[in-house]
Design a protein around this motif. Structure first.
Motif, PDB file in Angstrom:
ATOM      1  N   ARG A  93    -122.777 -44.036  34.708  1.00 51.05           N
ATOM      2  CA  ARG A  93    -123.074 -43.781  36.247  1.00 51.05           C
ATOM      3  C   ARG A  93    -124.362 -44.582  36.269  1.00 51.05           C
ATOM      4  NH1 ARG A  93    -121.461 -38.727  34.478  1.00 51.05           N
ATOM      5  NH2 ARG A  93    -123.719 -38.168  33.878  1.00 51.05           N
ATOM      6  N   SER A  94    -124.511 -44.988  37.810  1.00 49.77           N
ATOM      7  CA  SER A  94    -125.697 -45.747  38.083  1.00 49.77           C
ATOM      8  C   SER A  94    -125.867 -45.516  39.616  1.00 49.77           C
ATOM      9  CB  SER A  94    -125.494 -47.141  37.805  1.00 49.77           C
ATOM     10  OG  SER A  94    -126.382 -48.156  38.214  1.00 49.77           O
ATOM     11  N   GLN A  95    -127.060 -45.366  39.912  1.00 41.77           N
ATOM     12  CA  GLN A  95    -127.462 -45.372  41.472  1.00 41.77           C
ATOM     13  C   GLN A  95    -127.167 -46.942  42.058  1.00 41.77           C
ATOM     14  OE1 GLN A  95    -131.557 -43.725  41.963  1.00 41.77           O
ATOM     15  NE2 GLN A  95    -130.595 -41.802  41.309  1.00 41.77           N
ATOM     16  N   ALA A  96    -127.196 -47.957  41.322  1.00 36.56           N
ATOM     17  CA  ALA A  96    -127.136 -49.083  41.916  1.00 36.56           C
ATOM     18  C   ALA A  96    -125.849 -49.550  41.989  1.00 36.56           C
ATOM     19  CB  ALA A  96    -128.059 -50.072  41.083  1.00 36.56           C
ATOM     20  N   ALA A  97    -124.831 -49.195  41.101  1.00 40.27           N
ATOM     21  CA  ALA A  97    -123.225 -49.505  41.570  1.00 40.27           C
ATOM     22  C   ALA A  97    -122.237 -48.624  41.120  1.00 40.27           C
ATOM     23  CB  ALA A  97    -123.036 -50.836  40.571  1.00 40.27           C
ATOM     24  N   SER A  98    -121.196 -48.696  40.960  1.00 38.94           N
ATOM     25  CA  SER A  98    -119.871 -48.145  40.453  1.00 38.94           C
ATOM     26  C   SER A  98    -119.418 -48.591  39.292  1.00 38.94           C
ATOM     27  CB  SER A  98    -118.737 -47.860  41.439  1.00 38.94           C
ATOM     28  OG  SER A  98    -118.943 -47.114  42.615  1.00 38.94           O
ATOM     29  N   LEU A  99    -119.469 -47.923  38.047  1.00 40.47           N
ATOM     30  CA  LEU A  99    -119.098 -48.396  36.836  1.00 40.47           C
ATOM     31  C   LEU A  99    -118.057 -47.972  36.260  1.00 40.47           C
ATOM     32  CD1 LEU A  99    -122.909 -48.460  35.531  1.00 40.47           C
ATOM     33  CD2 LEU A  99    -121.876 -49.964  36.781  1.00 40.47           C
ATOM     34  N   SER A 100    -117.401 -48.657  35.280  1.00 38.47           N
ATOM     35  CA  SER A 100    -116.415 -48.206  34.300  1.00 38.47           C
ATOM     36  C   SER A 100    -116.109 -49.063  33.213  1.00 38.47           C
ATOM     37  CB  SER A 100    -114.914 -47.940  35.043  1.00 38.47           C
ATOM     38  OG  SER A 100    -114.005 -47.278  34.143  1.00 38.47           O
ATOM     39  N   SER A 101    -116.009 -48.503  31.955  1.00 41.23           N
ATOM     40  CA  SER A 101    -115.844 -49.328  30.693  1.00 41.23           C
ATOM     41  C   SER A 101    -114.487 -48.698  29.985  1.00 41.23           C
ATOM     42  CB  SER A 101    -116.971 -49.614  30.076  1.00 41.23           C
ATOM     43  OG  SER A 101    -117.450 -48.168  29.449  1.00 41.23           O
ATOM     44  N   SER A 102    -114.003 -49.702  29.028  1.00 43.28           N
ATOM     45  CA  SER A 102    -113.009 -49.154  28.282  1.00 43.28           C
ATOM     46  C   SER A 102    -112.930 -50.344  27.121  1.00 43.28           C
ATOM     47  CB  SER A 102    -111.663 -49.337  29.039  1.00 43.28           C
ATOM     48  OG  SER A 102    -110.502 -48.939  28.014  1.00 43.28           O
ATOM     49  N   ARG A 103    -112.336 -49.800  25.942  1.00 45.03           N
ATOM     50  CA  ARG A 103    -112.351 -50.706  24.759  1.00 45.03           C
ATOM     51  C   ARG A 103    -110.947 -50.146  24.024  1.00 45.03           C
ATOM     52  NH1 ARG A 103    -116.352 -46.993  22.734  1.00 45.03           N
ATOM     53  NH2 ARG A 103    -115.833 -46.039  20.791  1.00 45.03           N
ATOM     54  N   SER A 104    -110.342 -51.103  23.242  1.00 42.80           N
ATOM     55  CA  SER A 104    -109.476 -50.787  22.219  1.00 42.80           C
ATOM     56  C   SER A 104    -109.264 -51.919  21.359  1.00 42.80           C
ATOM     57  CB  SER A 104    -108.182 -50.912  23.265  1.00 42.80           C
ATOM     58  OG  SER A 104    -106.919 -50.821  22.491  1.00 42.80           O
TER      59      SER A 104
END
Length: 269
Positions: A93-104
């Motif tokens: 989470r960030s106040q500057a942007a919406s974020l998401s991440s994933s790894r496989s």
């Protein structure tokens, strides 16, 4: 606009010291001490490097999107506190942007969008075989019917069983990444059973741009879910690395730009 970055652990580790005059000599230079401590909890060295790759990729993409230098990636405020236990393994989470991440395995996918847009991304390696019970865990009854899934205990053979096994697996992993991206965007993850989520046929098109190619992405709306937090979300498949499926979910179908490693590591000046 949603920005996404695909990165593999070997590729990002190789590129980091070759750019910025060697100021970013390794993954640790692009992340925080908290990120490194989280990775150190992994037992296998390969898992540690993959965890760092995922966190570094997200930070570098956010720095690029914010007009900041790659050297400032580790200074960005990204909150990963788990809402349940308080440990730093929660959704970013960030106040500057919406974020998401994933790894496989060696592949990581990072996503950044404007503040207020609910965002989720997911990437999965396409396996040679699925785990037992995958269909009944992951597929909504409507999807199971469309794919001719055999009910538990049945001895009959569905027509789909005679089709190419690789195609059948790919179809299911595509559905899986769409659902995981949606459930991340909803802030629920797999606490919401995937088989209780149904996506509809694609209704909306938006552009995909990767610097050389532009084409349309097809967004699927959520039509059924067990939680009200999932309603109103959309998801689309995006091009991924060879052997992987990838998806993005958002509260509004939006143009997606793919950013490459060279772009996020290039100095802005």
């Amino acid at each position: 606009m949603i920005s996404v970055l695909h990165a593999s652990c070997p590729e990002l580790e190789a590129q980091l010291p070759a750019r910025n005059g060697g100021a970013l000599s390794g993954l640790e230079d692009a992340v925080t001490a908290e990120d490194t401590a989280y990775a150190d909890l992994k037992i296998a060295t390969t898992d540690k490097r993959r965890a760092l790759t995922s966190r570094a990729a997200l930070r570098l993409l956010l720095a690029h999107r914010s007009g900041m230098e790659p050297l400032q990636a580790a200074d960005l405020m990204i909150d990963r506190q788990c809402p349940l236990c308080g440990s730093p393994h929660g959704p970013p989470r960030s106040q500057a942007a919406s974020l998401s991440s994933s790894r496989s395995e060696n592949a990581a996918l990072a996503g950044v969008a404007r503040t207020g847009l609910r965002l989720g991304v997911d990437i999965e390696r396409i396996p040679d075989r699925l785990f037992p019970g995958f269909d009944h865990y992951a597929l909504h009854p409507v999807e199971a019917g469309a794919l001719d899934v055999v009910p538990p205990g049945s001895r009959s053979t569905p027509p789909a069983a005679s089709t190419d096994p690789g195609t059948r697996i790919r179809d299911r992993i595509d559905r899986w990444v769409l659902k995981e991206a949606v459930l991340k965007a909803a802030g629920l993850g797999l606490d919401h059973a995937p088989h209780d989520l149904l996506l509809g046929e694609p209704r909306t098109l938006t552009p995909w741009k990767d610097g050389t190619v532009t084409h349309d992405l097809s967004w699927h709306p959520v039509v059924e879910a067990a939680s009200a937090r999932v309603h109103g979300l959309w998801a689309c498949l995006i091009p991924g690395p060879a052997g992987h499926a990838a998806a993005v979910a958002a509260s509004v179908p939006t143009e997606i730009h793919q950013v490459n490693i060279e772009q996020v590591l290039s100095p802005k000046a």
